[in-house]
Design a protein around this motif. Structure first.
Motif, mmCIF file in Angstrom:
data_model
loop_
_atom_site.group_PDB
_atom_site.id
_atom_site.type_symbol
_atom_site.label_atom_id
_atom_site.label_comp_id
_atom_site.label_asym_id
_atom_site.label_seq_id
_atom_site.Cartn_x
_atom_site.Cartn_y
_atom_site.Cartn_z
ATOM 1 N N PRO A 94 14.469 -3.707 1.738
ATOM 2 C CA PRO A 94 15.536 -2.771 2.126
ATOM 3 C C PRO A 94 16.937 -3.324 1.906
ATOM 4 N N SER A 95 17.082 -4.651 1.775
ATOM 5 C CA SER A 95 18.417 -5.197 1.498
ATOM 6 C C SER A 95 18.862 -4.863 0.085
ATOM 7 N N GLN A 96 17.923 -4.461 -0.761
ATOM 8 C CA GLN A 96 18.238 -4.012 -2.112
ATOM 9 C C GLN A 96 18.203 -2.493 -2.240
ATOM 10 N N ASP A 97 17.454 -1.856 -1.349
ATOM 11 C CA ASP A 97 17.307 -0.394 -1.397
ATOM 12 C C ASP A 97 17.208 0.126 0.033
ATOM 13 N N LEU A 98 18.365 0.551 0.580
ATOM 14 C CA LEU A 98 18.420 0.970 1.975
ATOM 15 C C LEU A 98 17.598 2.226 2.237
ATOM 16 N N SER A 99 17.300 2.988 1.203
ATOM 17 C CA SER A 99 16.510 4.211 1.389
ATOM 18 C C SER A 99 15.097 3.910 1.877
ATOM 19 N N LEU A 100 14.648 2.667 1.701
ATOM 20 C CA LEU A 100 13.332 2.293 2.225
ATOM 21 C C LEU A 100 13.299 2.414 3.741
ATOM 22 N N LEU A 101 14.443 2.236 4.382
ATOM 23 C CA LEU A 101 14.524 2.418 5.831
ATOM 24 C C LEU A 101 14.838 3.864 6.192
ATOM 25 N N SER A 102 15.760 4.468 5.491
ATOM 26 C CA SER A 102 16.194 5.814 5.885
ATOM 27 C C SER A 102 15.110 6.860 5.681
ATOM 28 N N SER A 103 14.241 6.661 4.691
ATOM 29 C CA SER A 103 13.201 7.665 4.429
ATOM 30 C C SER A 103 12.055 7.589 5.418
ATOM 31 N N GLY A 104 11.769 6.384 5.912
ATOM 32 C CA GLY A 104 10.643 6.205 6.828
ATOM 33 C C GLY A 104 9.296 6.136 6.156
ATOM 34 N N THR A 105 9.222 6.447 4.859
ATOM 35 C CA THR A 105 7.927 6.512 4.183
ATOM 36 C C THR A 105 7.421 5.146 3.742
ATOM 37 N N ALA A 106 8.300 4.141 3.739
ATOM 38 C CA ALA A 106 7.895 2.811 3.278
ATOM 39 C C ALA A 106 7.330 1.942 4.392
ATOM 40 N N LEU A 107 7.385 2.432 5.625
ATOM 41 C CA LEU A 107 6.928 1.642 6.764
ATOM 42 C C LEU A 107 5.412 1.497 6.746
ATOM 43 N N ARG A 108 4.935 0.250 6.861
ATOM 44 C CA ARG A 108 3.496 -0.007 6.818
ATOM 45 C C ARG A 108 2.943 -0.607 8.098
ATOM 46 N N LEU A 109 3.760 -1.332 8.835
ATOM 47 C CA LEU A 109 3.263 -1.984 10.049
ATOM 48 C C LEU A 109 4.388 -2.110 11.062
ATOM 49 N N VAL A 110 4.067 -1.851 12.309
ATOM 50 C CA VAL A 110 4.978 -2.098 13.416
ATOM 51 C C VAL A 110 4.270 -2.996 14.411
ATOM 52 N N LEU A 111 4.937 -4.081 14.770
ATOM 53 C CA LEU A 111 4.429 -4.986 15.798
ATOM 54 C C LEU A 111 5.465 -4.985 16.914
ATOM 55 N N THR A 112 5.058 -4.620 18.118
ATOM 56 C CA THR A 112 5.981 -4.610 19.241
ATOM 57 C C THR A 112 5.408 -5.440 20.371
ATOM 58 N N ASP A 113 6.174 -6.436 20.812
ATOM 59 C CA ASP A 113 5.719 -7.348 21.855
ATOM 60 C C ASP A 113 4.364 -7.941 21.488
ATOM 61 N N GLN A 151 2.034 -6.548 19.760
ATOM 62 C CA GLN A 151 0.975 -5.545 19.681
ATOM 63 C C GLN A 151 1.097 -4.739 18.393
ATOM 64 N N PRO A 152 0.036 -4.651 17.584
ATOM 65 C CA PRO A 152 0.089 -3.833 16.359
ATOM 66 C C PRO A 152 0.033 -2.352 16.704
ATOM 67 N N ILE A 153 1.009 -1.611 16.208
ATOM 68 C CA ILE A 153 1.114 -0.195 16.547
ATOM 69 C C ILE A 153 0.751 0.702 15.382
ATOM 70 N N ARG A 154 1.178 0.314 14.173
ATOM 71 C CA ARG A 154 0.917 1.192 13.033
ATOM 72 C C ARG A 154 0.501 0.357 11.847
ATOM 73 N N LEU A 155 -0.515 0.831 11.147
ATOM 74 C CA LEU A 155 -0.987 0.120 9.960
ATOM 75 C C LEU A 155 -1.429 1.141 8.935
#
Length: 407
Positions: free
Chosen positions: A373-392, A394-398
């Protein structure tokens, strides 16, 4: 794959391993060679090139993605699941809590692992997230918004130094992380946007009470006059601030204060996603506020002001929480926007070194994206590039990553 840690589900293992993690250093912009990240009991305990098996861990391959800190929204309203405030007031507490829980879960699935609520969320909601009674980002809460008689928005009204001190002492005693004051009118408000809220003595009293509790005051302000006044009187975070001038910029730097623009909320109105009840004159005013906000953001960025990521969305607008990345990308470079949503956000909430960064000893709040995303900010703004979320930890999305459990 079903979502992990939905309310009522079994807890995930205490140890999680991410393999082949290319880590974005949000401070330098460098991306590491593939690393192994080990998280245990909510913290990152190891970042190395080791390929050894970690007994009992749940492992994820994140090869081909970029790993960065979980995102921080430093100005959100998690309890405002409707844009109609009268409707919110008609909800029963149980129904309101259920709607809020759903919005918190959605924020987490967008990659926001920490949220600073700026009006509405209380310490009970924060506790529910901490105890994993509901699935959501780590919360920083301040309770109600405080305003003087005739002030902006749905608030708790307090007048005079004694009332201000009494009200703030109660909130701070109950565990508020910060205090929010409305020190000017607003875009959708009976109080004119250029009007000033609270006397100087009242503001000083509020700042003093926050300091006594080792907390701070954030202020809803728009005009340059209101921003400069707030900064001179000790306010630590400026919310909105769409009409900055050179005096404001100098005061930000002199006082070490933070600027939290919230451009997405105005964009949502301009684009017709929210605020449909506004008359043409009000909508035209919002267009000006949005454009001036972009100009102020560019000025603050060039001046070196510490800028956090905020959205201030409500109701249907909450779905556009990631849009702030695209908007800011019009006047800032991608890495500056990413820093706002990570390392600077962590400074704002007092979690520097623990949140907003990927290093040993930090919280295991991480996201993995397809691409850098530091080269292509749209990877964050679109939301479609997200593959994994770890919170505290804990794996939330894969989505698409390979997972296996070791023994």
């Amino acid at each position: 794959m079903p979502l992990r840690n939905d309310p009522g589900s079994a807890p995930s293992p205490a140890t999680v391993v991410l393999r082949d993690a290319a880590i974005l250093d949000v401070e330098t912009g460098e991306v590491s060679a593939p690393r192994t990240i080990v998280a245990h009991a909510g913290d990152i305990v190891e970042i190395s090139t080791s390929t050894r098996t970690v007994a009992g861990a749940e492992e994820f391959s994140v090869a081909g993605t970029t790993v960065l800190p979980g995102l921080i929204d430093a100005h959100a309203h998690v309890t405002q699941a409707s844009g109609d405030f009268a409707e919110i007031l008609s909800w029963t507490p149980a129904y309101h809590a259920a709607r809020t829980a759903r919005e918190l879960h959605r924020m987490l699935l967008r990659g926001f692992t920490t949220v600073r609520d700026m009006g509405g969320a209380d310490t009970g909601l924060r506790r529910a997230v901490e105890e994993r009674l509901i699935t959501g980002p780590m919360l920083k809460v301040g309770g109600p918004i405080f305003a003087p008689t005739g002030g902006h928005a749905l608030t708790r009204v307090v007048d005079g130094e004694v009332e201000v001190r009494r009200a703030l002492r109660a909130e701070l005693r109950d565990g508020a992380d910060h205090i929010k004051l409305t020190l000017s009118g607003g875009v959708i408000s009976r109080m004119r946007i250029d009007s000033l809220g609270f006397s100087e003595a009242e503001i000083v009293a509020a700042v003093d009470e926050a300091h006594l509790a080792h907390r701070y005051v954030g202020a809803h302000v728009y005009s340059a006059e209101a921003v400069a006044r707030a900064l001179r009187l000790g306010v630590r975070t400026i919310e909105h601030g769409n009409f900055l001038d050179e005096e404001c910029l100098a005061l930000f730097l002199e006082r070490g204060a933070f600027y939290v623009p919230t451009l997405a909320t105005f964009w949502a109105i301009v684009e017709g996603h929210t605020g449909r009840h506004l008359d043409p004159d009000a909508r035209a005013a919002v267009v000006e506020v949005f454009e001036r906000g972009l100009e102020s953001l560019a000025l603050a960025d060039r001046a070196g002001v510490r800028i956090g990521y905020g959205t201030d969305l409500h109701g249907e607008g909450l779905a556009f929480q990631l849009e702030e990345f695209r908007i800011r990308g019009r006047v800032q470079d991608p890495l500056s926007v990413i820093r706002a949503a990570t390392v600077v956000g962590a400074e704002i909430i007092g979690e520097e070194g623990r949140a907003g960064i990927v290093r040993e000893g930090a919280r295991a709040d991480l996201i993995a994206l397809d691409g850098d995303p530091s080269q292509d900010l749209s990877l964050l703004s679109s939301g479609t590039a997200l593959r994994l979320v770890l919170t505290d930890g804990q794996p939330i999305r894969l989505d698409g990553s390979q997972r296996r459990r070791t023994t």
